[in-house]
Design a protein around this motif. Structure first.
Motif, PDB file in Angstrom:
ATOM      1  N   ILE A 219       0.862  -1.177   0.000  1.00 57.15           N
ATOM      2  CA  ILE A 219       0.000   0.000   0.000  1.00 57.15           C
ATOM      3  C   ILE A 219       0.896   1.224   0.000  1.00 57.15           C
ATOM      4  N   ARG A 220       0.764   2.058  -1.018  1.00 59.83           N
ATOM      5  CA  ARG A 220       1.628   3.228  -1.141  1.00 59.83           C
ATOM      6  C   ARG A 220       0.778   4.489  -1.196  1.00 59.83           C
ATOM      7  N   ALA A 221       1.212   5.514  -0.482  1.00 63.50           N
ATOM      8  CA  ALA A 221       0.577   6.829  -0.567  1.00 63.50           C
ATOM      9  C   ALA A 221       1.392   7.676  -1.533  1.00 63.50           C
ATOM     10  N   ARG A 222       0.762   8.188  -2.572  1.00 65.66           N
ATOM     11  CA  ARG A 222       1.443   8.989  -3.581  1.00 65.66           C
ATOM     12  C   ARG A 222       1.066  10.457  -3.418  1.00 65.66           C
ATOM     13  N   CYS A 223       2.041  11.335  -3.708  1.00 67.60           N
ATOM     14  CA  CYS A 223       1.840  12.786  -3.543  1.00 67.60           C
ATOM     15  C   CYS A 223       1.420  13.082  -2.109  1.00 67.60           C
ATOM     16  N   ALA A 224       2.008  12.356  -1.172  1.00 69.32           N
ATOM     17  CA  ALA A 224       1.688  12.514   0.246  1.00 69.32           C
ATOM     18  C   ALA A 224       2.944  12.244   1.075  1.00 69.32           C
ATOM     19  N   PRO A 225       3.931  13.148   1.035  1.00 74.96           N
ATOM     20  CA  PRO A 225       5.176  12.899   1.774  1.00 74.96           C
ATOM     21  C   PRO A 225       4.975  12.762   3.273  1.00 74.96           C
ATOM     22  N   HIS A 226       3.868  13.295   3.804  1.00 75.69           N
ATOM     23  CA  HIS A 226       3.595  13.171   5.248  1.00 75.69           C
ATOM     24  C   HIS A 226       3.479  11.706   5.661  1.00 75.69           C
ATOM     25  N   TYR A 227       3.209  10.837   4.687  1.00 79.40           N
ATOM     26  CA  TYR A 227       3.110   9.404   4.955  1.00 79.40           C
ATOM     27  C   TYR A 227       4.369   8.889   5.651  1.00 79.40           C
ATOM     28  N   LYS A 228       5.529   9.458   5.280  1.00 76.76           N
ATOM     29  CA  LYS A 228       6.794   9.005   5.855  1.00 76.76           C
ATOM     30  C   LYS A 228       6.923   9.440   7.316  1.00 76.76           C
ATOM     31  N   GLN A 244      15.412   4.230   7.495  1.00 74.56           N
ATOM     32  CA  GLN A 244      15.807   2.835   7.333  1.00 74.56           C
ATOM     33  C   GLN A 244      16.397   2.566   5.946  1.00 74.56           C
ATOM     34  N   GLY A 245      16.693   3.642   5.208  1.00 72.18           N
ATOM     35  CA  GLY A 245      17.348   3.481   3.919  1.00 72.18           C
ATOM     36  C   GLY A 245      16.415   3.362   2.736  1.00 72.18           C
ATOM     37  N   TYR A 246      15.109   3.593   2.952  1.00 68.44           N
ATOM     38  CA  TYR A 246      14.162   3.524   1.847  1.00 68.44           C
ATOM     39  C   TYR A 246      14.172   4.858   1.110  1.00 68.44           C
ATOM     40  N   GLU A 247      14.855   4.906  -0.030  1.00 70.28           N
ATOM     41  CA  GLU A 247      15.025   6.157  -0.751  1.00 70.28           C
ATOM     42  C   GLU A 247      13.779   6.570  -1.531  1.00 70.28           C
ATOM     43  N   GLY A 248      12.747   5.731  -1.485  1.00 71.30           N
ATOM     44  CA  GLY A 248      11.480   6.126  -2.083  1.00 71.30           C
ATOM     45  C   GLY A 248      10.675   7.002  -1.145  1.00 71.30           C
ATOM     46  N   GLY A 249      11.226   7.298   0.019  1.00 71.64           N
ATOM     47  CA  GLY A 249      10.500   8.073   1.013  1.00 71.64           C
ATOM     48  C   GLY A 249      10.454   9.550   0.682  1.00 71.64           C
ATOM     49  N   GLY A 250       9.435  10.236   1.220  1.00 71.52           N
ATOM     50  CA  GLY A 250       9.311  11.671   1.001  1.00 71.52           C
ATOM     51  C   GLY A 250       8.932  11.994  -0.429  1.00 71.52           C
ATOM     52  N   CYS A 309      10.984  21.681  11.078  1.00 73.89           N
ATOM     53  CA  CYS A 309      10.425  20.379  11.453  1.00 73.89           C
ATOM     54  C   CYS A 309      11.507  19.320  11.606  1.00 73.89           C
ATOM     55  N   GLU A 310      11.365  18.483  12.608  1.00 73.75           N
ATOM     56  CA  GLU A 310      12.323  17.402  12.843  1.00 73.75           C
ATOM     57  C   GLU A 310      12.239  16.316  11.768  1.00 73.75           C
ATOM     58  N   TYR A 311      11.148  16.310  10.990  1.00 71.66           N
ATOM     59  CA  TYR A 311      10.967  15.291   9.958  1.00 71.66           C
ATOM     60  C   TYR A 311      11.320  15.810   8.559  1.00 71.66           C
ATOM     61  N   ARG A 312      11.947  16.963   8.475  1.00 68.92           N
ATOM     62  CA  ARG A 312      12.103  17.586   7.164  1.00 68.92           C
ATOM     63  C   ARG A 312      12.962  16.775   6.202  1.00 68.92           C
ATOM     64  N   LYS A 313      13.863  15.927   6.733  1.00 68.06           N
ATOM     65  CA  LYS A 313      14.678  15.119   5.831  1.00 68.06           C
ATOM     66  C   LYS A 313      14.011  13.788   5.478  1.00 68.06           C
ATOM     67  N   LEU A 314      13.003  13.391   6.244  1.00 70.65           N
ATOM     68  CA  LEU A 314      12.239  12.193   5.907  1.00 70.65           C
ATOM     69  C   LEU A 314      11.049  12.538   5.026  1.00 70.65           C
ATOM     70  N   CYS A 315      10.458  13.701   5.275  1.00 74.89           N
ATOM     71  CA  CYS A 315       9.227  14.104   4.597  1.00 74.89           C
ATOM     72  C   CYS A 315       9.503  15.247   3.627  1.00 74.89           C
TER      73      CYS A 315
END
Length: 671
Positions: A219-228, A244-250, A309-315
């Motif tokens: 299940i993938r959320a597209r155009c939704a970086p907040h998912y990460k 965790q090294g998933y470069e498809g994130g954000g 934001c603390e999540y800016r590099k993930l999201c």
């Protein structure tokens, strides 16, 4: 490294639908698309991509790419270069022949858009009556011919409540992936209201929780970086994030993804309209490497709360949304409800030290075949797995174990085990090629196909099931209507005069059948053009040119009055679709069985495992058009009363549905 993991090529602006949310603001098929990239130009682009990266996945989309007559040529060219070629479609034009052609060309899979389990809702969203049925038929063709497919669901406030049902449906459909798209209001979507930030957040949490319990569905959320960010909040060890090294994130726009417009412009994503250059004027890789807009996305200086934001590099937030609202590309994402906590920034996984872990050459080769956006994550997990075992060397067997834990025996794209199935008492012998064919089918269809093939073989006095029989059964299912004949102008005028008496809502369903029937009449008399007499003949017979064998008509007459008309219309529609001139008893049985097994697949989409009247309550809850529908309530009550009366009258029989078919339906639901 800004490796290109994914590139979308919009082949055309032409489309056979008029979707309310389309970012392309696609023109109709009649208007066509001016200045589209030619076959040679697209092939040169694929050559250029493959010359530097075989890791890149290429999505051929539109508009509707199936309107491009060179689609198979382009798929074959890219596949021959070693690129992963996939197609994004609305599914309406996916006939059995087209699916086979795409598979033969080397298509890795196809993404099919479905926006509701309610046909009327989907059709309204897509702008064309009947598109829901055609889209589901396209999925059937993909299943039947072994072309992997994904389901694409565009979520809005109107259909967000259907997310759980869509997850159940996707699992039952045989797809391995469900992509949930969140709208960015551009194109025709500018006239639509997106879901609220609070609802957006709730749906993303729902998806993260659902993925944690779904081993057989991605299940993938597209155009939704907040998912990460939400995935990390749910589980810091989640494999869905860059931590965790998933470069498809954000958001991948400009970092690992871009798209090409039908005219050759290169943009960071479909919702960021400004082109960074044209492949007609500059080499693609020069644009990818040097474009100022891409550089800005790769080294973002985020503003507002996104910058704190603390999540800016993930999201990193969606960069298109502030732009669409009149702001700057780097402004805060207006659809994010999270407030920065002031905690340290969560860093993506770097090139971690191996800690004394070695890799066997064969394992390194296997890792090199993993998509680039997953490679770092797979490396980390493999080394952790080996370390936990007290070992110091990663082997191909360790990688196979990790893949099996994630996907089981249903790993997407993996060929099923071709070992012979366990013998079933009473079954016929199957030749080796026929058995291999059966093993390639989705598991939930296998027993049903086996039973149908053996039933036909026994009826014909065969001692085995072979490929000749299976191909014939496929051809019966895949019968395509004959090519259209030209019409005389007077015949066209007569047809439109007759149709003028019908309601506008009925015209999309009546006109195709009337035209097909009139063309059959013309062929019957050996004519090369449809005349006025052919149209009059169709009207006079009142069966749209389809005749009935007496025994078949008697069976319809014996059906309960509340479904008699529906059975007759559905049978005539199926006959016209197959080009039949006469409906016999065997045809009626085939139409009925096909419809009932299709109904079972839809019940499975509701999560049902028993064939009972609870289906009505579930359908009424999940399908908007059934809520507060007095006519549907009366129809359901009539069906229930009839079934109960037949149980009393014949000791449990249903009259319309024979016991063998009922047993098949129940068995299918329990799989």
């Amino acid at each position: 490294m800004n490796d290109l993991f994914l590139i979308a090529i919009n082949l055309t602006r032409r489309c056979n639908l008029a979707c309310a949310h389309c970012y392309m603001d696609a023109r109709t098929r009649q208007e066509g698309g001016e200045d589209e990239l030619t076959s040679i130009e697209v092939e040169r682009l694929l050559d250029e991509i493959a010359g530097r990266s075989s890791d890149t996945m290429v999505v051929l989309t539109g508009g509707e790419p199936l309107l491009r007559p060179d689609l198979e040529r382009l798929v074959a060219h890219g596949s021959g270069l070693g690129l992963a070629m996939v197609v994004g479609s609305n599914g309406v034009l996916l006939t059995g022949q087209r699916v086979q052609a795409l598979k033969q060309a080397g298509a890795m899979g196809i993404g099919i858009s479905l926006d509701s389990l309610d046909p009327a809702s989907h059709d309204a969203f897509r702008g064309r009556p009947g598109s829901w049925e055609k889209t589901l038929a396209g999925m059937d063709h993909c299943r039947r011919h072994g072309l992997p497919f994904q389901v694409h669901f565009s979520v809005t406030d109107r259909n967000a409540h259907e997310v759980p049902s869509m997850i159940d449906f996707t699992r039952a459909s045989g797809a391995h992936v469900l992509n949930i798209f969140f709208l960015v209001c551009t194109g025709r979507g500018e006239s639509m209201s997106d879901i609220t930030p609070a609802r957006y957040e709730a749906v993303l949490r729902q998806l993260v929780e659902a993925q944690a319990t779904c081993d057989d569905l991605i299940i993938r959320a597209r155009c939704a970086p907040h998912y990460k960010r939400i995935a990390y909040q749910h589980d810091p060890d989640s494999p869905l994030t860059r931590a965790q090294g998933y470069e498809g994130g954000g958001c991948l726009a400009g970092l690992h993804y871009c798209r090409i417009t039908p005219e050759g412009a290169v943009t960071a994503c479909p919702y960021i309209p400004d082109g960074e250059g044209s492949i007609r004027q500059r080499p693609f890789w020069e644009i990818w490497d040097r474009a100022p807009g891409f550089q800005r996305l790769r080294h973002p200086e985020l503003g507002g709360k996104c910058g704190r934001c603390e999540y800016r590099k993930l999201c990193g937030g969606c960069r298109a949304r502030p732009l669409a609202m009149g702001g700057d590309l780097m402004d805060a994402d207006p659809w994010c409800g999270h407030q920065p906590s002031g905690r340290p920034v969560i860093e993506p996984l770097g090139e971690a030290a191996t800690g004394g872990i070695e890799w066997a050459p064969e394992a390194e080769q296997r890792l090199a075949r993993v998509p680039g956006f997953l490679r770092r994550m797979v490396r980390k997990r493999a080394e952790s797995h080996v370390r936990d075992l007290g070992l110091s060397r990663v082997t191909p067997e360790h990688l196979a174990t990790l893949a099996s834990r994630r996907f089981g025996n249903d790993f997407p794209g993996r060929r099923p085990d071709t070992a012979a199935p366990a013998p079933v008492p009473g079954t016929l012998a199957w030749t080796g090629p026929a058995r291999d064919y059966l093993d390639t089918l989705p598991g939930f269809l296998r027993d049903g196909i086996r039973q149908v093939a053996e039933e036909v073989a026994r009826e014909e006095g065969r001692l085995e099931v072979n490929m000749q029989l299976l191909r014939r059964l496929e051809e019966e299912e895949e019968a395509e209507p004959a090519a259209a004949l030209p019409w005389e102008e007077a015949a066209e005028q007569r047809l439109e005069a007759l149709l003028a008496e019908r309601s506008p809502q009925a015209l999309p369903f009546i006109r195709p059948g009337m035209r097909a029937a009139a063309e059959r009449e013309a062929r019957r008399r050996g004519a090369g053009r449809v005349g006025t007499g052919d149209v009059e003949r169709v009207v006079a017979t009142d069966t749209a040119g389809v005749e009935w064998a007496p025994e078949a008509l008697e069976r319809v007459a014996a059906a309960p009055d509340f479904i008699r008309g529906g059975i007759k219309k559905a049978a005539e529609f199926s006959a016209r679709r197959e080009g039949l001139e006469r409906i016999g008893g065997a045809d009626l049985t085939r139409f009925r069985n096909r419809a009932m097994m299709r109904a079972v697949r839809r019940l499975k989409g509701f999560g049902m495992k028993e064939l009972d009247f609870d289906a009505w309550g579930i359908a009424r809850e999940r399908v908007p058009r059934l809520r507060d529908n007095a006519q549907a309530e009366r129809r359901f009550a009539a069906i229930r009363d009839y079934v109960e009366s037949r149980r009393t009258a014949d000791g449990g029989g249903l009259g319309v549905i024979d016991h063998d078919l009922l047993a098949r339906m129940k068995a299918e639901l329990k799989r």
